[in-house]
Motif scaffolding. Structure first.
Motif, PDB file in Angstrom:
ATOM      1  N   VAL A  44       0.839  -1.199   0.000  1.00 41.26           N
ATOM      2  CA  VAL A  44       0.000   0.000   0.000  1.00 41.26           C
ATOM      3  C   VAL A  44       0.875   1.251   0.000  1.00 41.26           C
ATOM      4  CG1 VAL A  44      -1.691   1.329   1.324  1.00 41.26           C
ATOM      5  CG2 VAL A  44      -1.961  -1.143   1.098  1.00 41.26           C
ATOM      6  N   GLU A  45       1.948   1.191   0.778  1.00 35.95           N
ATOM      7  CA  GLU A  45       2.859   2.336   0.820  1.00 35.95           C
ATOM      8  C   GLU A  45       3.544   2.515  -0.532  1.00 35.95           C
ATOM      9  OE1 GLU A  45       4.190   5.721   2.326  1.00 35.95           O
ATOM     10  OE2 GLU A  45       2.803   4.352   3.351  1.00 35.95           O
ATOM     11  N   GLY A  46       3.830   1.395  -1.211  1.00 33.75           N
ATOM     12  CA  GLY A  46       4.421   1.462  -2.545  1.00 33.75           C
ATOM     13  C   GLY A  46       3.490   2.147  -3.535  1.00 33.75           C
ATOM     14  N   LEU A  47       2.183   1.876  -3.426  1.00 34.68           N
ATOM     15  CA  LEU A  47       1.203   2.563  -4.270  1.00 34.68           C
ATOM     16  C   LEU A  47       1.203   4.060  -3.983  1.00 34.68           C
ATOM     17  CD1 LEU A  47      -1.844   0.094  -4.097  1.00 34.68           C
ATOM     18  CD2 LEU A  47      -0.347   0.501  -6.061  1.00 34.68           C
ATOM     19  N   ARG A  48       1.270   4.397  -2.717  1.00 36.28           N
ATOM     20  CA  ARG A  48       1.283   5.825  -2.345  1.00 36.28           C
ATOM     21  C   ARG A  48       2.526   6.513  -2.906  1.00 36.28           C
ATOM     22  NH1 ARG A  48      -0.573   4.304   3.523  1.00 36.28           N
ATOM     23  NH2 ARG A  48      -2.829   4.579   3.370  1.00 36.28           N
ATOM     24  N   ASP A  49       3.664   5.808  -2.858  1.00 36.28           N
ATOM     25  CA  ASP A  49       4.897   6.383  -3.410  1.00 36.28           C
ATOM     26  C   ASP A  49       4.714   6.666  -4.902  1.00 36.28           C
ATOM     27  OD1 ASP A  49       6.169   6.267  -0.978  1.00 36.28           O
ATOM     28  OD2 ASP A  49       7.185   4.364  -1.395  1.00 36.28           O
ATOM     29  N   GLY A  50       4.081   5.741  -5.595  1.00 34.37           N
ATOM     30  CA  GLY A  50       3.844   5.940  -7.022  1.00 34.37           C
ATOM     31  C   GLY A  50       2.955   7.132  -7.286  1.00 34.37           C
ATOM     32  N   LEU A  51       1.905   7.282  -6.467  1.00 30.86           N
ATOM     33  CA  LEU A  51       1.000   8.428  -6.627  1.00 30.86           C
ATOM     34  C   LEU A  51       1.736   9.738  -6.373  1.00 30.86           C
ATOM     35  CD1 LEU A  51      -2.215   7.040  -4.879  1.00 30.86           C
ATOM     36  CD2 LEU A  51      -1.840   7.400  -7.327  1.00 30.86           C
ATOM     37  N   ARG A  52       2.642   9.724  -5.390  1.00 29.32           N
ATOM     38  CA  ARG A  52       3.414  10.942  -5.095  1.00 29.32           C
ATOM     39  C   ARG A  52       4.310  11.320  -6.274  1.00 29.32           C
ATOM     40  NH1 ARG A  52       4.500   7.941  -0.065  1.00 29.32           N
ATOM     41  NH2 ARG A  52       2.972   8.589   1.502  1.00 29.32           N
ATOM     42  N   GLU A  53       4.696  10.304  -7.048  1.00 33.68           N
ATOM     43  CA  GLU A  53       5.520  10.563  -8.236  1.00 33.68           C
ATOM     44  C   GLU A  53       4.675  10.945  -9.443  1.00 33.68           C
ATOM     45  OE1 GLU A  53       7.725   6.998  -8.812  1.00 33.68           O
ATOM     46  OE2 GLU A  53       8.777   7.139  -6.883  1.00 33.68           O
ATOM     47  N   GLY A  54       3.360  11.032  -9.250  1.00 36.16           N
ATOM     48  CA  GLY A  54       2.473  11.432 -10.335  1.00 36.16           C
ATOM     49  C   GLY A  54       1.969  10.278 -11.186  1.00 36.16           C
ATOM     50  N   LYS A  55       2.186   9.034 -10.749  1.00 33.48           N
ATOM     51  CA  LYS A  55       1.721   7.866 -11.497  1.00 33.48           C
ATOM     52  C   LYS A  55       0.324   7.479 -11.013  1.00 33.48           C
ATOM     53  CE  LYS A  55       6.452   6.085 -11.911  1.00 33.48           C
ATOM     54  NZ  LYS A  55       7.378   4.995 -11.545  1.00 33.48           N
ATOM     55  N   LYS A  56      -0.652   7.538 -11.912  1.00 33.39           N
ATOM     56  CA  LYS A  56      -2.039   7.230 -11.539  1.00 33.39           C
ATOM     57  C   LYS A  56      -2.512   5.901 -12.115  1.00 33.39           C
ATOM     58  CE  LYS A  56      -4.915  10.619 -11.088  1.00 33.39           C
ATOM     59  NZ  LYS A  56      -5.844  11.753 -11.335  1.00 33.39           N
ATOM     60  N   ARG A  57      -1.636   5.199 -12.838  1.00 32.32           N
ATOM     61  CA  ARG A  57      -1.967   3.889 -13.406  1.00 32.32           C
ATOM     62  C   ARG A  57      -0.895   2.903 -12.952  1.00 32.32           C
ATOM     63  NH1 ARG A  57      -5.632   6.593 -13.978  1.00 32.32           N
ATOM     64  NH2 ARG A  57      -6.750   7.287 -15.865  1.00 32.32           N
ATOM     65  N   LEU A  58      -1.198   2.130 -11.901  1.00 29.26           N
ATOM     66  CA  LEU A  58      -0.186   1.269 -11.294  1.00 29.26           C
ATOM     67  C   LEU A  58      -0.674  -0.179 -11.209  1.00 29.26           C
ATOM     68  CD1 LEU A  58       0.944   3.595  -8.374  1.00 29.26           C
ATOM     69  CD2 LEU A  58       2.341   2.914 -10.330  1.00 29.26           C
ATOM     70  N   ILE A  59       0.227  -1.095 -11.521  1.00 27.92           N
ATOM     71  CA  ILE A  59      -0.046  -2.518 -11.347  1.00 27.92           C
ATOM     72  C   ILE A  59       0.398  -2.937  -9.946  1.00 27.92           C
ATOM     73  CG2 ILE A  59       0.703  -4.847 -12.020  1.00 27.92           C
ATOM     74  CD1 ILE A  59      -1.291  -3.779 -13.938  1.00 27.92           C
ATOM     75  N   LEU A  60      -0.477  -3.671  -9.255  1.00 31.58           N
ATOM     76  CA  LEU A  60      -0.131  -4.266  -7.974  1.00 31.58           C
ATOM     77  C   LEU A  60       0.033  -5.763  -8.226  1.00 31.58           C
ATOM     78  CD1 LEU A  60       0.230  -3.452  -4.986  1.00 31.58           C
ATOM     79  CD2 LEU A  60      -2.155  -4.058  -4.613  1.00 31.58           C
ATOM     80  N   CYS A  61       1.285  -6.196  -8.302  1.00 29.00           N
ATOM     81  CA  CYS A  61       1.585  -7.593  -8.632  1.00 29.00           C
ATOM     82  C   CYS A  61       1.677  -8.410  -7.350  1.00 29.00           C
ATOM     83  CB  CYS A  61       2.887  -7.680  -9.416  1.00 29.00           C
ATOM     84  SG  CYS A  61       3.341  -9.363  -9.861  1.00 29.00           S
ATOM     85  N   ALA A  62       0.721  -9.308  -7.174  1.00 28.45           N
ATOM     86  CA  ALA A  62       0.670 -10.119  -5.956  1.00 28.45           C
ATOM     87  C   ALA A  62       0.400 -11.566  -6.340  1.00 28.45           C
ATOM     88  CB  ALA A  62      -0.422  -9.607  -5.016  1.00 28.45           C
ATOM     89  N   PRO A  63       1.293 -12.492  -6.001  1.00 31.15           N
ATOM     90  CA  PRO A  63       1.080 -13.890  -6.377  1.00 31.15           C
ATOM     91  C   PRO A  63      -0.126 -14.492  -5.672  1.00 31.15           C
ATOM     92  CG  PRO A  63       2.952 -13.689  -4.898  1.00 31.15           C
ATOM     93  CD  PRO A  63       2.545 -12.298  -5.263  1.00 31.15           C
ATOM     94  N   THR A  64      -0.586 -15.607  -6.177  1.00 32.91           N
ATOM     95  CA  THR A  64      -1.675 -16.341  -5.544  1.00 32.91           C
ATOM     96  C   THR A  64      -1.384 -16.497  -4.058  1.00 32.91           C
ATOM     97  OG1 THR A  64      -2.125 -17.598  -7.554  1.00 32.91           O
ATOM     98  CG2 THR A  64      -2.870 -18.558  -5.487  1.00 32.91           C
ATOM     99  N   GLY A  65      -2.383 -16.177  -3.234  1.00 36.66           N
ATOM    100  CA  GLY A  65      -2.231 -16.327  -1.794  1.00 36.66           C
ATOM    101  C   GLY A  65      -1.720 -15.093  -1.082  1.00 36.66           C
ATOM    102  N   ALA A  66      -1.329 -14.067  -1.864  1.00 30.95           N
ATOM    103  CA  ALA A  66      -0.804 -12.853  -1.238  1.00 30.95           C
ATOM    104  C   ALA A  66      -1.908 -11.970  -0.686  1.00 30.95           C
ATOM    105  CB  ALA A  66       0.037 -12.057  -2.236  1.00 30.95           C
ATOM    106  N   GLY A  67      -3.169 -12.263  -1.053  1.00 26.01           N
ATOM    107  CA  GLY A  67      -4.292 -11.495  -0.519  1.00 26.01           C
ATOM    108  C   GLY A  67      -4.657 -10.297  -1.366  1.00 26.01           C
ATOM    109  N   LYS A  68      -4.756 -10.492  -2.690  1.00 26.26           N
ATOM    110  CA  LYS A  68      -5.115  -9.359  -3.562  1.00 26.26           C
ATOM    111  C   LYS A  68      -6.491  -8.806  -3.217  1.00 26.26           C
ATOM    112  CE  LYS A  68      -4.605 -11.431  -7.567  1.00 26.26           C
ATOM    113  NZ  LYS A  68      -4.021 -12.742  -7.188  1.00 26.26           N
TER     114      LYS A  68
END
Length: 534
Positions: A20-44
């Motif tokens: 979640v913090e990684g997503l926030r970092d991306g938003l702070r950099e002005g990125k509004k289209r982000l992939i959250l890559c989470a393997p099976t079982g990671a709790g997507k």
């Protein structure tokens, strides 16, 4: 509105909080289209529920997009569990409530229906599918933050639609921490590569795969019966991945003839209620359905944690993502689950093992490189097949270890080359291949076995040290039939203490020899052997 019922708090694991913090970092950099890559079982889905709940708390309009009716209902149930108020946008659905802040949307229905507000957050499940209408919907709402969820960001062109990727964790870490279960993999009988035709995309055609696969339907059933009996004592809850509906029918008929209830669900099902009933029955702990045969339906997002067996009958030539998604269906943990099996009847493990383990161990990497993985054809050739099949049980090898029986392939050489350095030659690297069937880890250390044999034989011989050494040589040759003792080993000082694992192996080998040859004398070294080894 949410039905009144007991709900639970969303508690994120440490790596989920980091994501979640990684997503926030991306938003702070002005990125509004982000992939959250989470393997099976990671709790997507849990991560998505957290993002949606935060949007709801702020009064923002948020959409969760899925591409299957079953996933609409599954996601809706999860949000109910966590107390997230929401509506659904999917056909004629009783949960239609478009003014709720959170909406779970079928992408097919969303393309035909107008919503009362513009979204501030769009969460796109299984984003690697890349439906044109969905990508257009996201592009038409540039003010919204878009988060794409996927375990397999390997589809070509993803980097054109997303600005970056946050890797949540790795499959290997989830296995090590007990959140996932690594399956025992068996490489079963499968059609020859030449029997599979190609389609216009360079993939195996479903029609050719079905025709070739129908010829081994009996082997699929027989292998399933044998392996479930061996590992579970009888039938075990199973998912089968089939290339076509016709092939699926043949499988169901063959299982039925053997006395087992397998039901097919496919993309051609016209009755959503009937499919939902089959899935609901399959979810029951005491289900009357032994297995579901899936044709293009359960590859992704389908979670039944107590599934114990997966059968792969649909071959892929390029689609690493499909292989990883399918095998992930059996890897979820469950309180009553101690092991799970993967029976490969189409060669996918042999084609994708190297890439699959790389992704499991290290993650997907950067989006720009990950998106190219599904463009490379993998061929199942002899030189790649042999190292991946266990010589003992036919299981799938991970490196030098069998995932099914634990047999370890002895290393051919322990010689290490270091730039700029010369190292003393290690004689244990020459010709130390143990007898087939031996699996102990100490076999990698032949000198430990020799010293243990010396220790054991000296302690148990009544004929003096010379006899003890000749006896030890016989024991050693029983373990390494074609080996010769390196210079200096035969006359080595008899150790007072030795590796306990090696000593246990020597004791077992001596007992085995005596049981097998109650009268014969054991092999001992002759004068030539002693002279050569001295």
């Amino acid at each position: 509105m949410l039905n009144l019922r007991d709900t639970k708090d969303i508690v994120l694991r440490p790596y989920q909080l980091d994501a979640v913090e990684g997503l926030r970092d991306g938003l702070r950099e002005g990125k509004k289209r982000l992939i959250l890559c989470a393997p099976t079982g990671a709790g997507k889905t849990v991560l998505a529920a957290h993002l949606l709940q935060q949007a709801d708390d702020k009064g923002n309009y948020a959409l969760f997009l899925v591409d299957r009716v079953a996933l609409v209902n599954q996601t809706s149930e999860t949000l109910d569990d966590y107390g997230v108020n929401h509506g659904t946008v999917q056909g004629i659905n009783r949960r239609w409530a478009p003014r709720e802040n959170v909406q779970v949307c079928s992408v097919q229905t969303l393309a035909r229906r107008k919503l009362p507000r513009a979204p501030s957050l769009i969460v796109y499940d299984e984003a690697h599918c890349q439906y044109a209408a969905t990508l257009k919907f996201i592009a038409d709402h540039p003010e919204a933050v878009a988060v794409g969820l996927t375990a397999t960001p390997f589809t070509a062109g993803m980097a054109d639609h997303w600005q970056g990727m946050v890797n949540v964790t790795t499959t290997r870490k989830l296995i090590d921490d007990g959140f996932l279960m690594e399956p025992k993999i068996y490489i079963a009988k499968s059609p020859d590569e030449s029997e599979f035709g190609r389609n216009s995309f360079g993939e195996f055609s479903d029609e050719s795969a079905a025709l070739a696969g129908i010829q081994i339907v009996g082997d699929v059933v027989a292998e399933w019966i044998a392996k479930t009996t061996e590992h579970f004592g009888g039938p075990a809850k199973t998912i089968v991945f089939s290339p076509t509906v016709e092939h699926g029918r043949e499988l169901c008929a063959a299982f039925s003839a053997a006395g087992f209830n397998f039901q097919q669900i496919s993309y051609l099902d016209r009755d959503d209620n009937e499919r939902a009933e089959k899935i609901a029955e399959f979810r029951r702990p005491d289900s009357l359905i032994h297995g579901l045969v899936s044709c293009g339906v359960l590859t992704k997002g389908f979670d039944v944690p107590d599934v114990l067996v997966g059968i792969s009958c649909k071959p892929y030539r390029k689609s690493l993502s499909s292989h990883i998604q399918e095998i992930g269906r059996v890897m979820r943990t469950h309180p009553d689950k101690t092991k799970c099996l993967w029976l490969d009847h189409c060669g996918n493990f042999e084609r994708f093992a190297v890439d699959m383990y790389d992704v499991w161990d290290h993650g997907a990497g950067e989006l720009s490189t990950a998106a190219k993985r599904d463009s490379v054809a993998r061929e199942r050739e002899v030189k790649t097949r042999e190292p991946l099949k266990c010589a003992e049980c036919g299981g799938g090898m991970r490196g030098n270890t069998c995932t099914a029986c634990g047999w370890e392939r002895p290393a051919r050489s322990d010689i290490q080359s270091v730039a700029g350095e010369l190292r003393e030659f290690d004689p244990t690297a020459l010709g130390m291949e143990p007898r087939g069937g031996l699996r102990a880890d100490c076999l990698k250390r032949p000198k430990d076995i020799w010293l243990a044999a010396l220790n054991y034989c000296a302690a148990n011989s009544r004929k003096g040290e010379d006899h003890a050494r000749r006896w030890a040589y016989g024991v050693f040759r029983g373990v390494y039939p074609n080996a010769k003792l390196p210079s200096g080993w035969y006359s080595a000082r008899i150790p007072a203490s030795v590796d306990q694992a090696a000593l246990s192996l020597v004791e077992r080998e001596t007992a085995r020899f005596r049981k097998k040859n109650p009268i014969r004398r054991p092999i001992v070294a002759n004068d030539n052997d002693r002279a050569r080894a001295a």
